[in-house]
Design a protein around this motif. Structure first.
Motif, PDB file in Angstrom:
ATOM      1  N   TYR A  93      54.862   3.386-117.608  1.00  0.00           N
ATOM      2  CA  TYR A  93      55.081   2.133-118.672  1.00  0.00           C
ATOM      3  C   TYR A  93      53.772   1.493-118.939  1.00  0.00           C
ATOM      4  O   TYR A  93      53.372   1.037-120.154  1.00  0.00           O
ATOM      5  CB  TYR A  93      56.194   1.422-118.156  1.00  0.00           C
ATOM      6  CG  TYR A  93      56.529  -0.030-119.212  1.00  0.00           C
ATOM      7  CD1 TYR A  93      55.854  -1.077-118.738  1.00  0.00           C
ATOM      8  CD2 TYR A  93      57.205   0.382-120.231  1.00  0.00           C
ATOM      9  CE1 TYR A  93      56.096  -2.200-119.707  1.00  0.00           C
ATOM     10  CE2 TYR A  93      57.478  -0.738-121.170  1.00  0.00           C
ATOM     11  CZ  TYR A  93      56.981  -2.012-120.926  1.00  0.00           C
ATOM     12  OH  TYR A  93      57.261  -2.964-121.729  1.00  0.00           O
ATOM     13  N   ASN A  94      53.120   1.264-117.697  1.00  0.00           N
ATOM     14  CA  ASN A  94      51.783   0.538-117.906  1.00  0.00           C
ATOM     15  C   ASN A  94      50.839   1.198-118.493  1.00  0.00           C
ATOM     16  O   ASN A  94      50.003   0.792-119.555  1.00  0.00           O
ATOM     17  CB  ASN A  94      51.296   0.135-116.587  1.00  0.00           C
ATOM     18  CG  ASN A  94      52.180  -1.163-115.881  1.00  0.00           C
ATOM     19  OD1 ASN A  94      51.999  -2.252-116.261  1.00  0.00           O
ATOM     20  ND2 ASN A  94      52.999  -0.689-115.096  1.00  0.00           N
ATOM     21  N   ARG A 141      51.364   1.165-122.510  1.00  0.00           N
ATOM     22  CA  ARG A 141      50.567  -0.072-123.032  1.00  0.00           C
ATOM     23  C   ARG A 141      49.048   0.336-123.381  1.00  0.00           C
ATOM     24  O   ARG A 141      48.751  -0.093-124.531  1.00  0.00           O
ATOM     25  CB  ARG A 141      50.656  -1.285-121.866  1.00  0.00           C
ATOM     26  CG  ARG A 141      50.073  -2.436-122.699  1.00  0.00           C
ATOM     27  CD  ARG A 141      50.200  -3.638-121.784  1.00  0.00           C
ATOM     28  NE  ARG A 141      51.497  -3.855-121.429  1.00  0.00           N
ATOM     29  CZ  ARG A 141      52.060  -4.017-120.319  1.00  0.00           C
ATOM     30  NH1 ARG A 141      51.212  -3.494-119.167  1.00  0.00           N
ATOM     31  NH2 ARG A 141      53.306  -4.372-120.008  1.00  0.00           N
ATOM     32  N   HIS A 153      48.766   2.807-126.347  1.00  0.00           N
ATOM     33  CA  HIS A 153      49.544   2.327-127.571  1.00  0.00           C
ATOM     34  C   HIS A 153      48.400   1.283-128.025  1.00  0.00           C
ATOM     35  O   HIS A 153      48.179   1.266-129.467  1.00  0.00           O
ATOM     36  CB  HIS A 153      50.743   1.385-127.232  1.00  0.00           C
ATOM     37  CG  HIS A 153      51.315   0.626-128.542  1.00  0.00           C
ATOM     38  ND1 HIS A 153      51.706   1.405-129.524  1.00  0.00           N
ATOM     39  CD2 HIS A 153      51.533  -0.626-128.767  1.00  0.00           C
ATOM     40  CE1 HIS A 153      52.482   0.527-130.492  1.00  0.00           C
ATOM     41  NE2 HIS A 153      52.073  -0.634-129.856  1.00  0.00           N
ATOM     42  N   ARG A 183      63.188   1.209-122.943  1.00  0.00           N
ATOM     43  CA  ARG A 183      61.920   0.269-122.901  1.00  0.00           C
ATOM     44  C   ARG A 183      60.897   0.662-123.696  1.00  0.00           C
ATOM     45  O   ARG A 183      60.138  -0.050-124.103  1.00  0.00           O
ATOM     46  CB  ARG A 183      61.926  -0.122-121.229  1.00  0.00           C
ATOM     47  CG  ARG A 183      60.914  -1.115-121.092  1.00  0.00           C
ATOM     48  CD  ARG A 183      60.893  -1.361-119.380  1.00  0.00           C
ATOM     49  NE  ARG A 183      60.426  -0.193-118.958  1.00  0.00           N
ATOM     50  CZ  ARG A 183      59.834  -0.224-117.536  1.00  0.00           C
ATOM     51  NH1 ARG A 183      59.872  -1.290-116.999  1.00  0.00           N
ATOM     52  NH2 ARG A 183      59.417   0.638-116.913  1.00  0.00           N
ATOM     53  N   GLU A 223      61.080   0.649-127.479  1.00  0.00           N
ATOM     54  CA  GLU A 223      61.188  -0.663-128.097  1.00  0.00           C
ATOM     55  C   GLU A 223      59.728  -1.225-127.971  1.00  0.00           C
ATOM     56  O   GLU A 223      59.225  -1.774-129.029  1.00  0.00           O
ATOM     57  CB  GLU A 223      62.323  -1.606-127.274  1.00  0.00           C
ATOM     58  CG  GLU A 223      63.662  -1.736-127.756  1.00  0.00           C
ATOM     59  CD  GLU A 223      64.274  -2.641-127.073  1.00  0.00           C
ATOM     60  OE1 GLU A 223      65.483  -2.738-127.359  1.00  0.00           O
ATOM     61  OE2 GLU A 223      63.863  -3.604-126.440  1.00  0.00           O
ATOM     62  N   ALA A 224      59.218  -1.158-126.675  1.00  0.00           N
ATOM     63  CA  ALA A 224      57.735  -1.722-126.525  1.00  0.00           C
ATOM     64  C   ALA A 224      56.563  -1.137-127.393  1.00  0.00           C
ATOM     65  O   ALA A 224      55.641  -1.694-127.705  1.00  0.00           O
ATOM     66  CB  ALA A 224      57.435  -1.885-125.128  1.00  0.00           C
ATOM     67  N   PHE A 225      56.694   0.211-127.627  1.00  0.00           N
ATOM     68  CA  PHE A 225      55.328   0.971-127.954  1.00  0.00           C
ATOM     69  C   PHE A 225      55.686   1.855-129.236  1.00  0.00           C
ATOM     70  O   PHE A 225      55.027   2.740-129.494  1.00  0.00           O
ATOM     71  CB  PHE A 225      54.841   1.827-126.988  1.00  0.00           C
ATOM     72  CG  PHE A 225      54.724   1.017-125.618  1.00  0.00           C
ATOM     73  CD1 PHE A 225      55.584   1.561-124.425  1.00  0.00           C
ATOM     74  CD2 PHE A 225      54.004   0.008-125.588  1.00  0.00           C
ATOM     75  CE1 PHE A 225      55.127   0.818-123.245  1.00  0.00           C
ATOM     76  CE2 PHE A 225      53.613  -0.760-124.268  1.00  0.00           C
ATOM     77  CZ  PHE A 225      54.464  -0.264-123.092  1.00  0.00           C
TER      78      PHE A 225
END
Ligand SMILES: NC(=O)C1=CN([C@@H]2O[C@H](COP(=O)(O)OP(=O)(O)OC[C@H]3O[C@@H](n4cnc5c(N)ncnc54)[C@H](O)[C@@H]3O)[C@@H](O)[C@H]2O)C=CC1
Ligand SMILES: CC(C)CC(=O)C(=O)O
Length: 365
Positions: A186-187, A190, A193, A211, A214-216
Motif C-alpha cells: 500500500y505504501n 503511493r 502513483h 483501499r 480508491e487511493a491510487f
C-alpha cells in the motif's frame, strides 16, 4: 522434508519449536546463521495448511535473512519465526507474551520484528517479555512499523531495475501489476502513483483492494489473473514461491521487482527467468529496507541515518546486475555471490585474542 539433512545442506544453526498450552501458542523460531551477528528477522503469523509447511516457511525465510543482512552490509545474522494461526482471530496478549518469553530464552541470538500478519502492537506485547524485539512503538525510541521503509526501498530498487531494462529509471507511464496490497505494497503504491505509474492490483482481502483502488485509481483484477495481465513490471508483494512453472509462462512483464520474500519457488526458476530475458531484482536485496530500518534501532534509532542507508538499495541492485553481466549468471546467483563472499570473509577472519569482559579470563568470580 528430512530436517537434519536440509539443515546440514544449508548449514542452519538452530530450529526451535515453541508450544504454550495456556495461550495456544504454536510457533517456530529458526536461526540460520550468526556469523555476522545476532539473527534478526520478522515474525510471520499465518494459517498454514500443515506444520511441515510452517517449518519449511521458517527455514526458507531465516536463510533469506542471512543473505539479506550480508548483502545490505549489516552486522546481523539471519533468523525468522512463524506463529501458526489466523492473524484476524487467533491473536491475544497471552500468545504474544508467551512468544516473547521464547525469544528471551534465546538470550539475544534471535531478534524479532514484524512480518506478514503481525503489527507494531503485537511487537509491543512481545516487548513486555524481552528486549530482543524491534519495530516496536516509537514511544520506546523505536522506528515503529518498518513496512513504509521497506516500501521506499522497494521503490528505489524497482527504479534501479527499470533503468537496467529501459535505460532510464523513470516509472512514469509504466504499468505495474502489484500482487498483494498489504502493509508494504500500500505504501509502495503511493510512491508509484506519485511518479505517474499505472497500477493494477490484486489481493485475497477485498478491503485491501478497495483501499488501493480508491487511493491510487488502480485497476483491480482477481488473484489468479495478476500473472497474465499486460504490464511492464510485476511486483510480487504477498507470499513466496510465486515465480514457478505455472506462472512464468503467463508473465507479460519485462521486470520482476517486489517486496515478497522467497519469490522463486525453486532456484531453477531464477535460471529460467534469466534465460527468458526477465530483469529480476533479487527479493532479499530489493526488500531489505525494513531490516536496514530496524537494524538502526540497535544503534539508537536515527531516521535520517536509516533512510540514507535504505537509499543504497538502488546501488546494490545496480551492483547485482553488474555481477550478473560480468559473470554471465542470473541475478539471484549474483546476489548470493555478493552475500556469500562477505559471510565467508568473516568466517575466515581469525581475530587476535582481545581481553574483554566476555573472555574466559574474566569468567571466575
Ligand atoms: N513488512 C516488512 O517490512 C517486510 C515485508 N517483507 C515481505 O513482503 C511481503 C508483504 O509483507 P507485508 O506487506 O508486511 O504483509 P501484509 O500481510 O501486510 O500484506 C500481504 C498482503 O498479501 C495478501 N495476500 C496473501 N496471499 C495472497 C495471494 N495469494 N494473492 C494476492 N494477495 C495475497 C494479503 O491478503 C495481504 O494483504 C511478505 O512476503 C513479507 O515477508 C519483506 C521485507 C520487509
Ligand atoms: C526485519 C523485518 C522488519 C523485516 C523482515 O523480517 C524481512 O526483511 O523479511
Amino acid at each position: 522434508m528430512k530436517l537434519f539433512e536440509y539443515m546440514e545442506k544449508y548449514d542452519y544453526e538452530e530450529l526451535l519449536l515453541c508450544q504454550d498450552k495456556a495461550s495456544g501458542l504454536k510457533a517456530i523460531i529458526c536461526i540460520h546463521d550468526t556469523t555476522l551477528g545476532p539473527a534478526l528477522g520478522g515474525c510471520r503469523m499465518w494459517t498454514y495448511d500443515s506444520e511441515e509447511e510452517a517449518i519449511e516457511d521458517a527455514l526458507r525465510l531465516a536463510r533469506g535473512m542471512t543473505y539479506k543482512a550480508a548483502a545490505a552490509g549489516l552486522n546481523l545474522g539471519g533468523g525468522k519465526s512463524v506463529i501458526i494461526g489466523d492473524p484476524r482471530k487467533d491473536k491475544s496478549e497471552a500468545l504474544f507474551r508467551a512468544f516473547g518469553r521464547f525469544v528471551q530464552g534465546l538470550n539475544g541470538r534471535y531478534i524479532t520484528a514484524e512480518d506478514v500478519g503481525t503489527t507494531v502492537e503485537d511487537m509491543d506485547l512481545i516487548h513486555e517479555e524481552t528486549d530482543y524485539v524491534t519495530g516496536i512503538s516509537p514511544a520506546f525510541g523505536s522506528s515503529g512499523n518498518p513496512s513504509p521503509v521497506t516500501a521506499y526501498g522497494v521503490y528505489k530498487g524497482m527504479k534501479a531495475t527499470v533503468r537496467q531494462a529501459w535505460g532510464d529509471d523513470s516509472l512514469e507511464g509504466k504499468t505495474i501489476a502489484v500482487q498483494g496490497v498489504g502493509n508494504v505494497a500500500y505504501n509502495l503504491c503511493r510512491y508509484l502513483h506519485e511518479e505517474g505509474a499505472r497500477l493494477i492490483v490484486t489481493d485475497i482481502n477485498q478491503e485491501a483492494v478497495r483501499r488501493a483502488v480508491e487511493a491510487f485509481g488502480a485497476r483491480a483484477v482477481d488473484p489468479n489473473e495478476i500473472y497474465s495481465v499486460e504490464c511492464d513490471i510485476f511486483a510480487p508483494c504477498a507470499l513466496g514461491g510465486v515465480i514457478n512453472d505455472e506462472t512464468i509462462p503467463q508473465l507479460k512483464a519485462r521486470v520482476i521487482a517486489g517486496a515478497a520474500n522467497n519469490v522463486l519457488r525453486e532456484e531453477r526458476h531464477g535460471d529460467q527467468i534469466h534465460e527468458l530475458g526477465f530483469y529480476y531484482a533479487p527479493d532479499y536485496v530489493i526488500n531489505a529496507g525494513g531490516l536496514i530500518n530496524v537494524a538502526d534501532e540497535l544503534l539508537g534509532y536515527n531516521r535520517d541515518r536509516a533512510m540514507r542507508k535504505v537509499e543504497t538499495i538502488y546501488d546494490n541492485i545496480e551492483k547485482v546486475f553488474e555481477i550478473s553481466r560480468r559473470d554471465n549468471i542470473p541475478t539471484y546467483r549474483a546476489a548470493d555471490r555478493m552475500a556469500e563472499e562477505r559471510i565467508q570473509a568473516m568466517k575466515n577472519a581469525r581475530s587476535t585474542f582481545l581481553q574483554n569482559p566476555k573472555s574466559i579470563l574474566n569468567m571466575k568470580e
